[in-house]
Design a protein around this motif. Structure first.
Motif, PDB file in Angstrom:
ATOM      1  N   PHE A 119       0.859  -1.182   0.000  1.00 32.31           N
ATOM      2  CA  PHE A 119       0.000   0.000   0.000  1.00 32.31           C
ATOM      3  C   PHE A 119       0.897   1.234   0.000  1.00 32.31           C
ATOM      4  O   PHE A 119       2.118   1.130   0.103  1.00 32.31           O
ATOM      5  CB  PHE A 119      -1.007  -0.011   1.153  1.00 32.31           C
ATOM      6  N   LEU A 145      -2.648   5.163   3.820  1.00 31.15           N
ATOM      7  CA  LEU A 145      -3.338   5.319   2.543  1.00 31.15           C
ATOM      8  C   LEU A 145      -3.123   4.100   1.659  1.00 31.15           C
ATOM      9  O   LEU A 145      -2.015   3.583   1.566  1.00 31.15           O
ATOM     10  CB  LEU A 145      -2.825   6.556   1.801  1.00 31.15           C
ATOM     11  N   ALA A 146      -4.185   3.727   0.963  1.00 26.70           N
ATOM     12  CA  ALA A 146      -4.101   2.621   0.009  1.00 26.70           C
ATOM     13  C   ALA A 146      -3.288   3.056  -1.207  1.00 26.70           C
ATOM     14  O   ALA A 146      -2.912   4.226  -1.345  1.00 26.70           O
ATOM     15  CB  ALA A 146      -5.500   2.195  -0.417  1.00 26.70           C
ATOM     16  N   SER A 147      -3.003   2.129  -2.091  1.00 34.37           N
ATOM     17  CA  SER A 147      -2.196   2.410  -3.278  1.00 34.37           C
ATOM     18  C   SER A 147      -2.796   3.495  -4.159  1.00 34.37           C
ATOM     19  O   SER A 147      -2.076   4.197  -4.861  1.00 34.37           O
ATOM     20  CB  SER A 147      -1.979   1.136  -4.088  1.00 34.37           C
ATOM     21  N   SER A 148      -4.105   3.676  -4.123  1.00 34.11           N
ATOM     22  CA  SER A 148      -4.764   4.717  -4.924  1.00 34.11           C
ATOM     23  C   SER A 148      -4.538   6.109  -4.351  1.00 34.11           C
ATOM     24  O   SER A 148      -4.837   7.097  -4.993  1.00 34.11           O
ATOM     25  CB  SER A 148      -6.263   4.441  -4.975  1.00 34.11           C
ATOM     26  N   ASP A 151      -8.022   5.997  -0.682  1.00 37.20           N
ATOM     27  CA  ASP A 151      -8.714   5.163   0.297  1.00 37.20           C
ATOM     28  C   ASP A 151      -7.831   4.935   1.516  1.00 37.20           C
ATOM     29  O   ASP A 151      -6.610   4.857   1.414  1.00 37.20           O
ATOM     30  CB  ASP A 151      -9.075   3.810  -0.315  1.00 37.20           C
ATOM     31  N   VAL A 153      -6.338   2.836   4.812  1.00 41.99           N
ATOM     32  CA  VAL A 153      -5.907   1.483   5.148  1.00 41.99           C
ATOM     33  C   VAL A 153      -5.797   1.407   6.658  1.00 41.99           C
ATOM     34  O   VAL A 153      -5.243   2.299   7.296  1.00 41.99           O
ATOM     35  CB  VAL A 153      -4.528   1.167   4.517  1.00 41.99           C
TER      36      VAL A 153
END
Length: 162
Positions: A119, A145-148, A151, A153
């Motif tokens: 991530f 934060l997610a990879s995008s 979103d 985490v």
């Protein structure tokens, strides 16, 4: 407290007043872990972690297994177990020391957490406050934060016990 241009601030009266401590480097400092009134660790946007045991008179640089990233957070679960949230090229890493900062390993080379996911960034780390030191040393909560990069985490888990 830490901030831009290597600023380190120290209070000995619960925040009523603050004094500047000699800076370890001219970089934005992004994380701090305080072990005592004279012993603390700071991490920066240059990817380095610095340690002092004499209120900033002398700083040493920790030999982390990653370079070129940003230190997001530093926590001491015990005097031996240290966790660092590290971000490099939009990938989060967990850097761990099991000897109080003497040596370091990251999620690619340690078995402490067997399935660290990919991530973008781990912004904050937390461990449980427990009377059993084994609980504090072996359980971790990660928020980031997610990879995008949009979103959130939230990871919760227990590392593989050695």
């Amino acid at each position: 407290a830490v901030g831009a241009n290597g600023r380190v601030y120290r209070s000995i009266n619960n925040g009523a007043t603050w004094a500047t401590v000699t800076a370890p480097a001219a970089t934005t400092l992004t994380a701090v872990a305080v072990l005592s009134s004279r012993d603390f660790w700071v991490g920066g946007s240059n990817g380095n972690v610095y340690h002092t045991v004499n209120n900033g008179a002398v700083w040493t640089t920790a030999g982390l297994p990653r370079t070129g990233g940003t230190v997001q957070d530093i926590i001491y679960a015990t005097r031996e177990v240290v966790w660092i949230a590290y971000a490099l090229s939009s990938v989060a890493y967990l850097i761990t020391s099991l000897d109080g900062g003497g040596t370091w390993a990251d999620n690619a080379s340690t078995v402490r957490i067997g399935s660290w996911p990919v991530f973008a960034r781990a912004n904050r780390l937390a461990y449980p406050t427990a009377s059993d030191i084994g609980i504090a040393a072996n359980y971790l909560l990660v928020a980031g934060l997610a990879s995008s990069l949009t979103d959130g985490v939230l990871l919760s888990g227990a590392p593989t016990l050695l």
